[in-house]
Design a protein around this motif. Structure first.
Motif, PDB file in Angstrom:
ATOM      1  N   HIS A 297       0.820  -1.218   0.000  1.00 17.32           N
ATOM      2  CA  HIS A 297       0.000   0.000   0.000  1.00 17.32           C
ATOM      3  C   HIS A 297       0.853   1.266   0.000  1.00 17.32           C
ATOM      4  CE1 HIS A 297      -3.178   2.817   1.064  1.00 17.32           C
ATOM      5  NE2 HIS A 297      -2.512   3.167   2.148  1.00 17.32           N
ATOM      6  N   TYR A 298       2.087   1.168   0.513  1.00 17.28           N
ATOM      7  CA  TYR A 298       2.890   2.372   0.742  1.00 17.28           C
ATOM      8  C   TYR A 298       3.829   2.711  -0.405  1.00 17.28           C
ATOM      9  CZ  TYR A 298       1.106   1.351   5.360  1.00 17.28           C
ATOM     10  OH  TYR A 298       0.265   1.072   6.405  1.00 17.28           O
ATOM     11  N   GLY A 299       4.225   1.725  -1.188  1.00 16.82           N
ATOM     12  CA  GLY A 299       5.183   2.014  -2.248  1.00 16.82           C
ATOM     13  C   GLY A 299       5.708   0.750  -2.907  1.00 16.82           C
ATOM     14  N   VAL A 300       6.847   0.909  -3.599  1.00 14.88           N
ATOM     15  CA  VAL A 300       7.450  -0.187  -4.368  1.00 14.88           C
ATOM     16  C   VAL A 300       8.930  -0.282  -4.012  1.00 14.88           C
ATOM     17  CG1 VAL A 300       8.041  -1.020  -6.690  1.00 14.88           C
ATOM     18  CG2 VAL A 300       5.815   0.064  -6.283  1.00 14.88           C
ATOM     19  N   THR A 301       9.417  -1.513  -3.842  1.00 14.08           N
ATOM     20  CA  THR A 301      10.843  -1.768  -3.658  1.00 14.08           C
ATOM     21  C   THR A 301      11.283  -2.807  -4.690  1.00 14.08           C
ATOM     22  OG1 THR A 301      10.801  -1.317  -1.282  1.00 14.08           O
ATOM     23  CG2 THR A 301      12.624  -2.645  -2.097  1.00 14.08           C
ATOM     24  N   GLN A 302      12.410  -2.540  -5.332  1.00 12.43           N
ATOM     25  CA  GLN A 302      12.948  -3.528  -6.275  1.00 12.43           C
ATOM     26  C   GLN A 302      13.725  -4.588  -5.498  1.00 12.43           C
ATOM     27  OE1 GLN A 302      14.710  -2.579 -10.302  1.00 12.43           O
ATOM     28  NE2 GLN A 302      16.590  -3.138  -9.234  1.00 12.43           N
ATOM     29  N   VAL A 303      13.355  -5.859  -5.727  1.00 11.73           N
ATOM     30  CA  VAL A 303      14.098  -6.972  -5.131  1.00 11.73           C
ATOM     31  C   VAL A 303      14.639  -7.823  -6.278  1.00 11.73           C
ATOM     32  CG1 VAL A 303      12.652  -6.937  -3.073  1.00 11.73           C
ATOM     33  CG2 VAL A 303      12.082  -8.495  -4.924  1.00 11.73           C
ATOM     34  N   LEU A 304      15.764  -8.492  -6.058  1.00 14.63           N
ATOM     35  CA  LEU A 304      16.355  -9.273  -7.138  1.00 14.63           C
ATOM     36  C   LEU A 304      16.785 -10.642  -6.644  1.00 14.63           C
ATOM     37  CD1 LEU A 304      20.006  -8.362  -7.918  1.00 14.63           C
ATOM     38  CD2 LEU A 304      18.781  -7.192  -6.097  1.00 14.63           C
ATOM     39  N   CYS A 305      16.885 -11.530  -7.601  1.00 12.10           N
ATOM     40  CA  CYS A 305      17.190 -12.915  -7.285  1.00 12.10           C
ATOM     41  C   CYS A 305      18.015 -13.481  -8.444  1.00 12.10           C
ATOM     42  CB  CYS A 305      15.872 -13.686  -7.132  1.00 12.10           C
ATOM     43  SG  CYS A 305      16.073 -15.358  -6.512  1.00 12.10           S
TER      44      CYS A 305
END
Length: 593
Positions: free
Chosen positions: A44-52
């Protein structure tokens, strides 16, 4: 560490680099860059890029993720390379390397995409509203709505109003729309009604000795669909005050409305409440063709009947021989081209009229010449008189509609709006307010001639008891609306708190005293025990948020709205009752042919 998250998807910054974190949210988008998976994780608050990458123990599981699956990840915060920083989001300077992952809720094939700006049919959006609400614009609208309601509450409390709740199950009341009826199990054959508004109860609160009341009230009306209203239920800021006149109500509510629009209007100009004009209903209909005019548009219509009476334009001349007819002009500064005039004529035909006459003025070197079919028929003297009355010049035009005003005012109002928009006369980035006052208390049915209330039946007539001795159609009420940018956002009145005046007012609309006592007995009885003079209004929450959100569709700012056919496609309402339910209520459904 918390079971689901240590931070939200808007929290992490470069100061968190090197920390182990836990995030939870929805898979917004997945990108495969040469075997390295980049996942935009959204909450709801925002977006974070995560990687794998393939070295991660959960790489295989991450490869199987689908958009909108709900997941929890554990990982380490890393700084992005300077060339890969995304300044468009607060978390754009970091990314999280996934060490562990859990799918909290898997997603199947999506009926609509949350990522992107694709347009979908409204029925699809409402059937899968929980997906539609995940979209950024809808999240923003619903947060705006919540913040507006909180702001209203705070402002009302600051002005010494107290919030009280009124019943949801009550008796039927004439508020100008159809009631939703609720059958009574304990009293077979009798029905409650959902309140169209808390009208009688808020007046009874004043009789009970409370001085200032408000609530954010749900209202229920079985109405025909329209883009700017819900066909079943809506919310309003409902308020009432004792020992007040009309101006006192304006002075109380206007700063609240103005303050909300200033707070959430994103820099758009809001006129100061003390400058809001008070326009009599008759004047508003004459100048704007509407009792909710958009005053950002400077165009004002005028009555030009005298210039066409006995003129060579037979259509208008013969019209004016009939009682109650009028020719009205819509000025169009800078609209003086045949192409634009033909376009507006076509507009009128699409609206169901034969057309819309016009005159435009052009420079002939030695003076101004009037052009167009009307100009040829009525001659230069009359066209010059029209131009002088309307204050027009070279390069300008005027459009004309005739007949009984009630037959053409709707189209005239719409034409005024279209002309203002197309000629770029309507001011943008402004909220323009106007009080519409002096509404007629009564109206007559064109076919039967029957007199009925035209507005709120509980309003005080201007002039009190004596005003009701003459023609009912001449009686004005202490009734008022607040218009903003072409929408009615507030409606209210000074109330009729005198039983003898109320009985007489209802008698003119065909209700005898016994019927008034039967239908409104609670309020009539209360008024016999020292009712104070009182008045108030109600402001439409949904419509205010709609204006602030910059949309013309009220369903964009309601969490779970009905369709225009008053259906809830998501919950399958209205639904058929079971035989047991009908039996218990003593009801039988008659099949529709």
């Amino acid at each position: 560490m918390h079971a689901y998250r240590s931070h939200t998807c808007a929290d992490l910054r470069q100061s968190h680099v090197g920390e182990g974190v836990r995030l939870a949210g929805w898979v917004h988008r997945i990108r495969d860059h040469g075997g390295v998976l980049f996942i935009d994780l959204r909450d709801h608050y925002g977006v974070t890029q995560v990687l794998c990458d393939p070295d991660s123990p959960v790489f295989d599981a991450a490869e199987g993720l689908r958009a909108e699956s709900c997941i929890r990840i554990d990982g380490t915060v890393k700084a992005r390379d300077a060339s890969l920083v995304n300044p468009k989001i607060p978390t754009g300077g970091i990314e999280v390397y996934i060490r562990d992952m859990e799918v909290l809720g898997a997603a199947g094939d999506l009926p609509l995409q949350v990522f992107g700006d694709q347009e979908y049919p409204e029925e699809t959006r409402l059937r899968y509203r929980y997906l539609d609400l995940r979209r950024e614009a809808m999240q923003r609208n619903m947060v705006l709505r919540s913040d507006v309601v909180a702001s209203i509450r705070r402002r009302m409390w600051e002005r010494s109003f107290r919030e009280f709740q009124t019943p949801i199950i009550t008796a039927s009341s004439p508020e100008g729309a159809r009631d939703f009826l609720v059958p009574s199990r304990l009293h077979p054959g009798r029905f409650y009604a959902l309140p169209q508004a808390p009208q009688q109860f808020k007046q009874l609160i004043m009789v009970s000795g409370f001085d200032k009341y408000f609530q954010i009230a749900p209202c229920f009306r079985d109405e025909d669909p329209r883009a700017d209203r819900s066909p079943t239920d809506f919310y309003q800021l409902d308020m009432e005050m004792s020992f007040v006149e009309q101006q006192d109500v304006f002075d109380a509510v206007a700063p609240v409305i103005a303050g909300v629009f200033e707070e959430f209007g994103e820099g758009a100009r809001v006129d100061a409440p003390e400058t809001w004009p008070q326009i009599p209903f008759a004047e508003a209909m004459l100048k704007y063709g509407s009792d909710k005019p958009d005053l950002r548009n400077p165009i004002e219509m005028q009555d030009v009947s005298e210039h066409f009476r006995g003129s060579g334009f037979a259509i208008f001349a013969k019209l004016l021989e009939q009682e109650g007819t009028q020719i009205r002009a819509i000025p169009a500064p800078t609209g003086g081209s045949r192409k634009f005039c033909d376009r507006m004529n076509a507009f009128a035909q699409k609206e169901g009229l034969p057309g819309m006459g016009y005159i435009f003025w052009r420079d002939q070197g030695d003076g101004i010449e009037a052009a167009g079919p009307l100009a040829k028929n009525i001659g230069p003297e009359r066209t010059e008189a029209i131009r002088q009355q309307l204050g027009l010049g070279v390069g300008d035009a005027a459009f004309f509609l005739g007949g009984k005003p009630q037959a053409f005012e709707r189209v005239a109002a719409k034409a005024r709006d279209v002309i203002g928009e197309e000629l770029k006369l309507t001011e943008q980035d402004r909220f323009a307010f106007a009080w519409i006052v002096d509404f007629p208390m009564y109206e007559a049915d064109e076919e039967t001639g029957k007199v009925d209330f035209s507005h709120n039946p509980f309003s005080m007539p201007q002039g009190g008891h004596d005003a009701l001795d003459g023609d009912p159609l001449d009686v004005l009420g202490y009734q008022y609306d607040l218009a903003c940018n072409g929408y009615e956002i507030v409606s209210g009145a000074i109330r009729n708190h005198r039983p003898e005046i109320m009985f007489k007012a209802f008698a003119l609309a065909g209700y005898d005293e016994s019927e008034v006592r039967n239908r409104f007995g609670g309020m009539v009885n209360a008024f016999q025990y020292g009712a104070p003079p009182h008045g108030g209004c109600a402001a439409g929450i949904d419509r205010m948020v709609m204006l602030l959100a910059g949309t013309s569709n009220i369903r964009e700012v309601i969490m779970f709205p009905m369709t225009q056919r008053a259906e809830d496609l998501m919950m399958n309402a209205p639904s058929e009752p079971t035989p047991d339910q009908l039996m218990e209520l003593g009801l039988r459904v008659i099949p529709q042919e």
